[in-house]
Enzyme design. Structure first.
Site, PDB file in Angstrom:
ATOM      1  N   HIS A 256      59.378 -21.737 -91.736  1.00  0.00           N
ATOM      2  CA  HIS A 256      58.435 -20.735 -92.472  1.00  0.00           C
ATOM      3  C   HIS A 256      59.272 -19.592 -92.776  1.00  0.00           C
ATOM      4  O   HIS A 256      59.739 -19.275 -92.202  1.00  0.00           O
ATOM      5  CB  HIS A 256      57.420 -20.646 -91.483  1.00  0.00           C
ATOM      6  CG  HIS A 256      55.966 -20.332 -91.577  1.00  0.00           C
ATOM      7  ND1 HIS A 256      55.820 -18.668 -92.179  1.00  0.00           N
ATOM      8  CD2 HIS A 256      55.030 -20.733 -92.304  1.00  0.00           C
ATOM      9  CE1 HIS A 256      54.704 -18.563 -92.634  1.00  0.00           C
ATOM     10  NE2 HIS A 256      53.581 -20.153 -92.499  1.00  0.00           N
ATOM     11  N   GLU A 314      51.875 -27.609 -90.125  1.00  0.00           N
ATOM     12  CA  GLU A 314      52.124 -28.654 -91.822  1.00  0.00           C
ATOM     13  C   GLU A 314      52.402 -30.056 -90.214  1.00  0.00           C
ATOM     14  O   GLU A 314      51.873 -31.172 -90.077  1.00  0.00           O
ATOM     15  CB  GLU A 314      52.667 -28.774 -92.509  1.00  0.00           C
ATOM     16  CG  GLU A 314      52.094 -27.664 -92.854  1.00  0.00           C
ATOM     17  CD  GLU A 314      50.952 -27.961 -94.011  1.00  0.00           C
ATOM     18  OE1 GLU A 314      50.260 -28.049 -93.129  1.00  0.00           O
ATOM     19  OE2 GLU A 314      51.320 -27.125 -95.335  1.00  0.00           O
TER      20      GLU A 314
HETATM   21  N1  COA Z   1      64.869 -28.031 -93.327  1.00  0.00           N
HETATM   22  C1  COA Z   1      66.257 -28.337 -93.014  1.00  0.00           C
HETATM   23  N2  COA Z   1      66.441 -26.633 -94.076  1.00  0.00           N
HETATM   24  C2  COA Z   1      65.722 -26.242 -94.215  1.00  0.00           C
HETATM   25  C3  COA Z   1      63.961 -26.409 -93.697  1.00  0.00           C
HETATM   26  C4  COA Z   1      63.288 -27.346 -93.693  1.00  0.00           C
HETATM   27  N3  COA Z   1      62.711 -27.471 -93.036  1.00  0.00           N
HETATM   28  N4  COA Z   1      63.987 -25.253 -93.762  1.00  0.00           N
HETATM   29  C5  COA Z   1      64.330 -24.121 -94.745  1.00  0.00           C
HETATM   30  N5  COA Z   1      65.879 -24.703 -94.436  1.00  0.00           N
HETATM   31  C6  COA Z   1      67.033 -24.174 -94.403  1.00  0.00           C
HETATM   32  C7  COA Z   1      67.399 -23.884 -95.928  1.00  0.00           C
HETATM   33  O1  COA Z   1      68.161 -25.052 -96.436  1.00  0.00           O
HETATM   34  C8  COA Z   1      68.577 -22.910 -96.038  1.00  0.00           C
HETATM   35  O2  COA Z   1      69.971 -22.592 -95.625  1.00  0.00           O
HETATM   36  P1  COA Z   1      71.165 -22.685 -97.058  1.00  0.00           P
HETATM   37  O3  COA Z   1      70.977 -21.049 -96.427  1.00  0.00           O
HETATM   38  O4  COA Z   1      71.779 -23.626 -96.830  1.00  0.00           O
HETATM   39  O5  COA Z   1      70.328 -23.016 -98.408  1.00  0.00           O
HETATM   40  C9  COA Z   1      67.914 -21.894 -94.756  1.00  0.00           C
HETATM   41  O6  COA Z   1      67.316 -23.099 -94.403  1.00  0.00           O
HETATM   42  C10 COA Z   1      67.164 -21.164 -95.468  1.00  0.00           C
HETATM   43  O7  COA Z   1      65.905 -20.970 -96.036  1.00  0.00           O
HETATM   44  P2  COA Z   1      64.850 -20.547 -97.242  1.00  0.00           P
HETATM   45  O8  COA Z   1      64.410 -21.096 -98.204  1.00  0.00           O
HETATM   46  O9  COA Z   1      65.535 -19.650 -97.268  1.00  0.00           O
HETATM   47  O10 COA Z   1      63.468 -20.429 -96.666  1.00  0.00           O
HETATM   48  P3  COA Z   1      62.155 -19.847 -97.221  1.00  0.00           P
HETATM   49  O11 COA Z   1      61.576 -19.081 -96.503  1.00  0.00           O
HETATM   50  O12 COA Z   1      62.142 -19.458 -99.047  1.00  0.00           O
HETATM   51  O13 COA Z   1      61.134 -21.083 -96.851  1.00  0.00           O
HETATM   52  C11 COA Z   1      59.757 -23.227 -95.928  1.00  0.00           C
HETATM   53  C12 COA Z   1      60.275 -21.883 -96.140  1.00  0.00           C
HETATM   54  C13 COA Z   1      58.577 -23.576 -95.332  1.00  0.00           C
HETATM   55  C14 COA Z   1      58.808 -23.025 -97.331  1.00  0.00           C
HETATM   56  C15 COA Z   1      60.808 -23.648 -95.588  1.00  0.00           C
HETATM   57  O14 COA Z   1      61.321 -23.899 -94.611  1.00  0.00           O
HETATM   58  C16 COA Z   1      60.545 -25.266 -96.019  1.00  0.00           C
HETATM   59  O15 COA Z   1      60.327 -25.662 -97.111  1.00  0.00           O
HETATM   60  N6  COA Z   1      59.713 -26.139 -94.807  1.00  0.00           N
HETATM   61  C17 COA Z   1      59.479 -27.853 -95.296  1.00  0.00           C
HETATM   62  C18 COA Z   1      58.150 -27.624 -95.661  1.00  0.00           C
HETATM   63  C19 COA Z   1      56.751 -27.085 -95.442  1.00  0.00           C
HETATM   64  O16 COA Z   1      57.147 -27.713 -94.215  1.00  0.00           O
HETATM   65  N7  COA Z   1      56.320 -26.380 -95.866  1.00  0.00           N
HETATM   66  C20 COA Z   1      54.713 -26.260 -94.848  1.00  0.00           C
HETATM   67  C21 COA Z   1      55.574 -24.383 -95.354  1.00  0.00           C
HETATM   68  S1  COA Z   1      54.007 -23.670 -93.535  1.00  0.00           S
END
Ligand code: COA
Length: 372
Positions: A256, A314
């Site tokens: 998140h 989710e």
């Molecule tokens: N699975 C695998 N790796 C994940 C991950 C996940 N669900 N969520 C984050 N990461 C990793 C990213 O790849 C990134 O790795 P890197 O630094 O090696 O590139 C690191 O963790 C940091 O992630 P970041 O993209 O900065 O997080 P964010 O704050 O932008 O993203 C979400 C938050 C929710 C978009 C992200 O956690 C995600 O994509 N989750 C899956 C989709 C989801 O469940 N969405 C519903 C949200 S309520």
């Protein structure tokens, strides 16, 4: 661009305060969600969706007479929204279910349904259009609303045809209340940007639907269900998740932007699923989901020790909505059925606050003098 410049540009506006709101607060470190003065745990499972709509609109919980008032207004507005279906027919058949919801909602003009207020009109229409799409996708005609039912019960009835069991309606009410508002998430921000231009509420909701559709925001629960179906048994969780991560894929329903602990809404929904299990629904899926969550958390912790990537709302949304009989294609539209009340409340709040949202960008292209 240098690292300092990039940092000051605040990729993704992380941590940037863009509005003051009385509607909700997300504390990502403590894992706490307050909705208009109440912890989400105080509301979810205890009040119907109608009461949450009132709470957002009035800042306090309604009396039972006021809940009835909201129920009657929403019932009448659903009946009116249903009258619009012939006009939006083709939109209902569009692409995927969120595209259909976006296109159907875009057909509305404010005041179309004759509802007493704009929020009621849009909250009602979202449920009618989402349910009608579920029916259309299944090759069936949309079912007319029953204005005497509460909103959650009627949404399920319109989507599934049969009158739903009380346990299913209770679970859906818990879900809709849990997701009704959540700070400055992407779809709410989109709605507020549109509101800040003095555009209309329909346009704000259409923009919000577009943002919710993305898999990084509201589009995750369908893929979570696909994941649980593919894993099928707790013993297969580790190898399946390792293979996904090995391919560079994200695990849906984990991580998140704001929470650095487990999303409190995951716990609320997990509890609601336990109730469903007691009613004979969801038992095996809940066991599987818990095993997958544990394994995913462990693997993500190994890969990202610097960052807690725990279950988000989710993850258990997928289990709950599946258990009450909704198809995976209807999951994100059902998120919109709840969140639309938050979007409308933010629209009104933003209009009162009144300032155009117009941030800046940093130009990193060539200057005319530097052009090759
Ligand atoms: N699975 C695998 N790796 C994940 C991950 C996940 N669900 N969520 C984050 N990461 C990793 C990213 O790849 C990134 O790795 P890197 O630094 O090696 O590139 C690191 O963790 C940091 O992630 P970041 O993209 O900065 O997080 P964010 O704050 O932008 O993203 C979400 C938050 C929710 C978009 C992200 O956690 C995600 O994509 N989750 C899956 C989709 C989801 O469940 N969405 C519903 C949200 S309520």
């Amino acid at each position: 661009m240098s690292a300092t410049q990039k940092d000051s540009a605040r990729d993704g506006l992380e941590g940037v305060v863009v509005a003051e709101t009385r509607l909700s607060e997300v504390d990502g470190l403590k894992g706490r969600l307050i909705i208009a003065g109440h912890d989400v745990e105080e509301l979810a499972g205890r009040i119907p969706f109608e009461a949450a709509c009132w709470l957002l609109a009035h800042g306090k919980l309604p009396s039972s007479a006021q809940i009835d008032e909201v129920q009657r207004a929403l019932g009448a507005a659903r009946a009116n929204a249903f009258q619009n279906l012939p006009r939006i027919g083709d939109a209902l058949r569009m692409g995927n279910d969120m595209e259909a919801l976006r296109a159907s909602t875009a057909h509305l003009s404010q005041g179309d349904s004759g509802a007493v207020d704009q929020s009621t009109e849009l909250i009602a229409a979202t449920a009618v259009f989402a349910a009608a799409r579920t029916r259309t996708r299944a090759g069936k005609s949309p079912l007319a609303p029953d204005p005497t039912l509460e909103h959650a019960a009627d949404y399920l009835r319109m989507a599934l045809e049969h009158r739903p069991a009380k346990a299913a309606v209770d679970a859906l009410n818990t879900y809709l209340v849990t997701v009704v508002d959540h700070g400055m998430n992407a779809s709410t921000f989109a709605a507020r940007v549109v509101a800040s231009t003095s555009s209309d509420m329909v346009s704000a909701v259409v923009a919000a639907i577009g943002a919710l559709k993305g898999p990084l925001h509201g589009g995750a629960p369908g893929p979570v269900l696909d994941m649980l179906q593919a894993i099928d048994s707790p013993s297969r969780a580790r190898s399946w998740l390792e293979a996904e991560l090995g391919k560079g894929h994200r695990i849906m329903g984990m991580g998140h932007r704001v929470y650095r602990v487990r999303d409190p809404r995951a716990a609320v929904l997990e509890k609601a699923i336990e109730q469903l299990s007691k009613a004979g629904l969801a038992t095996e899926r809940l066991t599987l989901a818990r095993a997958v969550e544990k394994e995913a958390e462990r693997l993500l912790q190994e890969r990202h020790p610097e960052r807690a990537l725990r279950a988000n709302v989710e993850f258990y949304t997928a289990v709950l909505l599946d258990a009450i009989g909704l198809p995976g294609t209807a999951f994100t539209p059902t998120f919109a059925v709840g969140r639309v009340a938050g979007w409308c409340a933010h629209y009104l709040e933003q209009q009162k606050a009144g300032r155009l949202i117009r941030p800046a960008s940093r130009y990193i292209g060539p200057r005319p003098s530097e052009r090759p």
